[in-house]
Design a protein around this motif. Structure first.
Motif, short mmCIF file in Angstrom:
data_model
loop_
_atom_site.label_atom_id
_atom_site.label_comp_id
_atom_site.label_asym_id
_atom_site.label_seq_id
_atom_site.Cartn_x
_atom_site.Cartn_y
_atom_site.Cartn_z
N LEU A 2 8.59 4.64 12.35
CA LEU A 2 9.20 5.48 11.32
C LEU A 2 10.68 5.14 11.16
O LEU A 2 11.22 5.16 10.07
CB LEU A 2 9.05 6.95 11.66
CG LEU A 2 7.70 7.57 11.25
CD1 LEU A 2 7.63 9.02 11.68
CD2 LEU A 2 7.47 7.42 9.76
N ARG A 5 11.22 2.16 9.07
CA ARG A 5 10.93 2.45 7.67
C ARG A 5 12.13 3.15 7.03
O ARG A 5 12.50 2.88 5.89
CB ARG A 5 9.68 3.33 7.57
CG ARG A 5 9.12 3.37 6.18
CD ARG A 5 7.78 4.05 6.14
NE ARG A 5 6.72 3.23 6.69
CZ ARG A 5 5.72 3.74 7.40
NH1 ARG A 5 5.67 5.02 7.66
NH2 ARG A 5 4.78 2.96 7.85
N VAL A 8 14.64 0.69 6.05
CA VAL A 8 14.29 0.00 4.80
C VAL A 8 14.69 0.85 3.60
O VAL A 8 15.31 0.38 2.65
CB VAL A 8 12.77 -0.31 4.77
CG1 VAL A 8 12.37 -0.78 3.37
CG2 VAL A 8 12.44 -1.36 5.80
N ILE A 9 14.35 2.14 3.68
CA ILE A 9 14.65 3.02 2.54
C ILE A 9 16.15 3.03 2.27
O ILE A 9 16.60 2.87 1.13
CB ILE A 9 14.16 4.45 2.83
CG1 ILE A 9 12.64 4.44 2.97
CG2 ILE A 9 14.59 5.40 1.73
CD1 ILE A 9 12.08 5.73 3.49
N VAL A 12 17.29 -0.25 0.72
CA VAL A 12 16.92 -0.38 -0.69
C VAL A 12 17.81 0.49 -1.55
O VAL A 12 18.35 0.07 -2.57
CB VAL A 12 15.43 -0.03 -0.90
CG1 VAL A 12 15.13 0.12 -2.38
CG2 VAL A 12 14.55 -1.09 -0.28
N LEU A 16 20.20 -0.85 -4.46
CA LEU A 16 20.09 -0.42 -5.85
C LEU A 16 21.42 0.06 -6.38
O LEU A 16 21.83 -0.27 -7.48
CB LEU A 16 19.04 0.69 -5.98
CG LEU A 16 17.61 0.24 -5.68
CD1 LEU A 16 16.65 1.39 -5.89
CD2 LEU A 16 17.22 -0.92 -6.57
#
Lengths: 517, 318
Positions: A2, A5, A8-9, A12, A16
């Motif tokens: 987790l 992950r 990663v979020i 990103v 962005l």
């Protein structure tokens, strides 16, 4: 697991925001010597001598490739690679004086030998020029000196010079560069080809070897948008500066009344026709054709489909034609009562059913239901049958010509000789008579006699109702306010970019030729 | 055991190869019965029966159909995609350029789909029956219902025309990496939001099934908290159906790219395919179809192989 992950979020999200905020600072502001033109139909290739696509001619003709004579935006002949010509009294021999000091973009010199090579290449059917038939009457081309070219015809042809200027069969090529013509265009024009991303864009640059005044725009990018709404947004957000032509004229409302944009409506050579197969069923009868023509409210069709930009026509003619006869256009004015009476007289008091084959073009799909309703009002039922473009060519235009009605924009300039072609898909019964009239007009030695001859054809096909001509659509160019030098209309296949600029003023002589200040 | 695994891979490759040959025949036959000829489209309204016949010979379209098929396949096997009938350009080069747009677009969309779908799906499963779970369920319903066309237009209006954060359309090319990534963000969102919503529902269902399973109850009975049990034992098993869906969704992303590239004016494979079909540029259509078929087959193979990694019980089997 987790935890990674989550990383990663976050990454990103960070990425962005970076593209969004830092990136916007990096976006290049359009320099005043660069212009981006948006257009809907991407050229399928780069070679105007092997493909009839109007999108190729629009970009490459006049801009990269040049002719001996070219047309200005008003449709008049302008000496280009030739400086003058003389025509022998029998109308068979054209002697062209050529411009000296002209180079191709690869450095090769332009001489009369290039004229010999190019016209022979165009006239040989083996080379598959799309407009080969227009130069099929060339008997010989010779080069008595580097600056003189002599073209001899098999018979007098009053349209020869116009056809050579208007269509891509008149482009002057470099024999050393034709083997790579599909990928690396080489011409004498104000621009050179830089790159193409298929279906996306074409980049041109001002040619360093151009013989005339260098164009103010040093780089012009043509960008293609299959989706017209995307193209409108791109102009509104400043990503592009010009839309060559709004294919759906009603989209003009997005720009009307906005002082940041200029809207240019000018004539084209197009004739939007409800084309009739004169050999099919009830349409064989002149009375039926007259009745149905009276049943069409053409001003209403122009208003709905063309947003009112255009001219209602009642024969194969446009205001730019030398033989244009405006009085003909007032014939067959909308009159459903007369239509019903004529149908009754033709033996169809209860009407009949017709099939309308509709190719996938917005003018056709928008006009079809109007036609259906107008014919229904006089008791004729219309079945609308959508048809893809390749099938339209296979089944309607060529081959079995298995259709009754179709809707198409006949875009070619001065194409009235098609009514004299008995194999053409109109299947017009008067074709032989028209062919004789056109041959006589082409061999006329005076312009006045030629024009009189063509006027007679305009009137004959109108009297025979060889077709249901609807209207001559305008070209609707939309551009940022500061762009000057745009062509005033669409009377040429080429979208002439030579005089485009984003500041300054045009010379009066260019304004007189139809370039806009 | 390792021999068994090796055999599995070899067999899978055999299936992939024979599928490719079968697909190439299907693609070729279907396209060649499509009415309308490239020669007629090239000549347009200047077509005459004579000029069409001459051009048909020039393009080699008069050769017997089996010969055309063998010529095409022979080229493909040697890595030669051929030359477009319509543009005269090298198709291999054009597809390569287009893949540089569509590849990153699909991957970015997948990433966005995962970023949205995984947390939403897990939250939905863990908070089932509570208000948070219902909100997540509702959001994923809405996400599935929005077509990528609509999502694309909404994103363009909001983020590009109103806020000027991203370009509304176009693609500058990878020589401008930042500009290119920015150009792909909105289209990838338009594609990815829908994928994320679909993934979220599968993940939610898969995790909920594991939460109800006996082995998780056993794991909890030995003292693990629910989240610990799920992390150590449940997620891996729940991943199997999710990976299957992911593999299938990549294929649907490629299809979705056709629509999205059209809206955002991106020079990708979808745009190329659409134009090639309209122009009856048959070799281009065939080549793109084969590239997509190859990609889908390879992804499915990877998915199959990943089952063995995810589920030790499968490793002994063939």
């Amino acid at each position: 697991m987790l935890k990674s992950r989550k990383t990663v979020i976050v990454a990103v999200a960070l990425a962005l925001t970076t593209f969004g905020f830092v990136g916007s600072g990096l976006a290049s502001a359009s320099a005043p010597t660069t212009l981006v033109i948006g257009s809907q139909v991407a050229p399928p290739g780069l070679d105007p001598t092997s493909n009839a696509s109007a999108a190729i001619d629009e970009v490459f003709d006049y801009n990269v490739y040049q002719h001996l004579y070219q047309l200005n935006p008003k449709g008049q002949l302008v000496p280009t690679l030739a400086t003058s010509y003389t025509l022998s009294p029998n109308g068979l021999t054209y002697t062209f004086k050529l411009r000296s000091g002209v180079q191709f973009s690869n450095g090769d010199a332009f001489t009369a030998k290039n004229v010999v090579f190019s016209l022979n290449r165009a006239a040989d059917p083996a080379n598959g020029y799309p407009y080969q038939s227009l130069v099929s009457d060339v008997a010989s081309v010779t080069a008595p000196s580097d600056t003189t070219a002599v073209v001899t015809l098999t018979h007098a042809d009053s349209q020869f010079l116009y056809n050579l200027a208007a269509y891509s069969n008149g482009v002057i090529l470099d024999p050393n560069a034709v083997s790579t013509i599909a990928t690396q265009p080489v011409g004498t024009g104000p621009f050179t080809f830089v790159s193409m991303v298929p279906n996306y864009d074409i980049v041109l640059a001002g040619s360093p070897t151009f013989w005339g005044t260098p164009p103010a725009m040093r780089q012009i990018i043509w960008q293609y948008f299959a989706n017209p709404t995307t193209m409108d947004s791109a102009l509104q957000s400043g990503q592009i500066q010009v839309i060559d032509n709004l294919n759906s004229p009603s989209n003009v409302s997005a720009f009307k009344g906005n002082s940041a944009f200029q809207i240019i409506a000018g004539p084209t050579n197009g004739k939007i026709d409800l084309t009739v197969n004169n050999s099919k069923g009830p349409l064989k009868s002149l009375k039926v054709r007259q009745a149905l023509y009276y049943a069409l409210n053409r001003p209403a069709i122009l208003k709905t489909v063309g947003a009112g930009y255009g001219t209602v026509i009642s024969s194969d003619q446009v205001p730019g034609d030398p033989w244009y006869t405006p009085s003909v256009n007032s014939t067959y004015a909308y009159n459903p009562t007369k239509a019903k009476a004529l149908l009754k007289a033709a033996g169809y008091p209860h009407g009949f059913t017709l099939t309308l084959s509709v190719p996938p073009y917005s003018y056709a799909t928008e006009a079809a239901p109007l036609v259906q309703a107008m014919f229904a009002a006089v008791g004729v039922k219309v079945i609308i049958k959508p048809i893809s473009w390749p099938l339209w060519i296979s089944n309607v235009f060529l081959g079995s010509q298995n259709y009754q009605l179709t809707i198409i924009d006949q875009v070619e300039a001065r194409d009235i000789p098609e009514y004299g072609d008995c194999s053409y898909y109109f299947n017009y019964a008067g074709c032989k008579a028209v062919n004789q009239m056109i041959n006589a007009a082409n061999q006329a030695t005076s312009d006045a006699a030629m024009v009189t001859g063509y006027k007679a054809v305009v009137k004959k096909i109108n009297a025979d109702v060889a077709n249901f001509w609807l209207y001559n659509p305008d070209q609707l160019t939309v551009a940022a306010k500061d762009v000057i030098g745009l062509p005033s209309g669409g009377l040429t296949e080429s979208f002439n970019m030579q005089y485009l600029a984003r500041s300054g003023t045009l010379s009066p002589s260019l304004i007189a030729q139809g370039f806009l200040n | 055991m390792s021999k068994g695994r090796g055999w599995f891979v070899v067999r899978r490759l055999g299936v992939v190869l024979s599928s490719l040959v079968a697909a190439s025949m299907l693609v070729f036959v279907f396209l060649n019965v499509l009415p309308g000829s490239p020669a007629e489209v090239i000549l347009g309204t200047q077509s005459t029966p004579a000029s069409v016949a001459a051009l048909t010979i020039q393009l080699g379209l008069n050769k017997p159909i089996w010969r055309q098929y063998l010529d095409w396949m022979g080229g493909l096997v040697n890595g030669n995609f051929g030359v477009s009938y319509i543009s005269g350009q090298s198709i291999g080069h054009e597809i390569h350029q287009a893949l540089l747009v569509t590849g990153p677009l699909v991957l970015l969309a997948m990433l966005i789909g995962l970023v949205i779908g995984v947390p939403l799906g897990l939250t939905g499963a863990l908070y089932k029956g509570r208000w948070l779970g219902s909100v997540v369920g509702g959001l994923s319903q809405i996400g599935i219902a929005i077509p990528s066309v609509v999502a694309g237009i909404l994103l363009t209006v909001g983020l590009s025309i109103k806020l000027h954060l991203f370009p509304s359309s176009g693609f500058p090319g990878w020589q401008d990496p930042w500009g290119s990534l920015r150009a792909l963000v909105l289209p990838a969102f338009a594609l990815g939001v829908v994928e994320g919503a679909i993934l979220a529902r599968y993940i939610r269902a898969a995790v909920m099934e594991q939460l109800r399973s006996d082995y998780l109850r056993t794991a909890r009975s030995k003292g693990l908290r629910r989240s610990q049990a799920l992390r150590r034992h449940g997620l891996r098993v729940a991943a199997i159906p999710v990976v299957t869906v992911l593999g299938l969704e990549i294929a649907s992303l490629i299809v979705g790219a056709i629509v999205v590239e059209n809206i955002f004016a991106l020079p990708g494979v979808g745009m190329m395919l659409l134009n090639a079909v309209n122009n009856r540029d048959l070799i281009v259509v065939q080549d793109i179809a084969m590239v997509v078929v190859t990609a889908v087959l390879l992804i499915n193979t990877l998915v199959d192989l990943s089952y063995q990694w995810l589920d030790p019980r499968l490793r002994g089997r063939r």
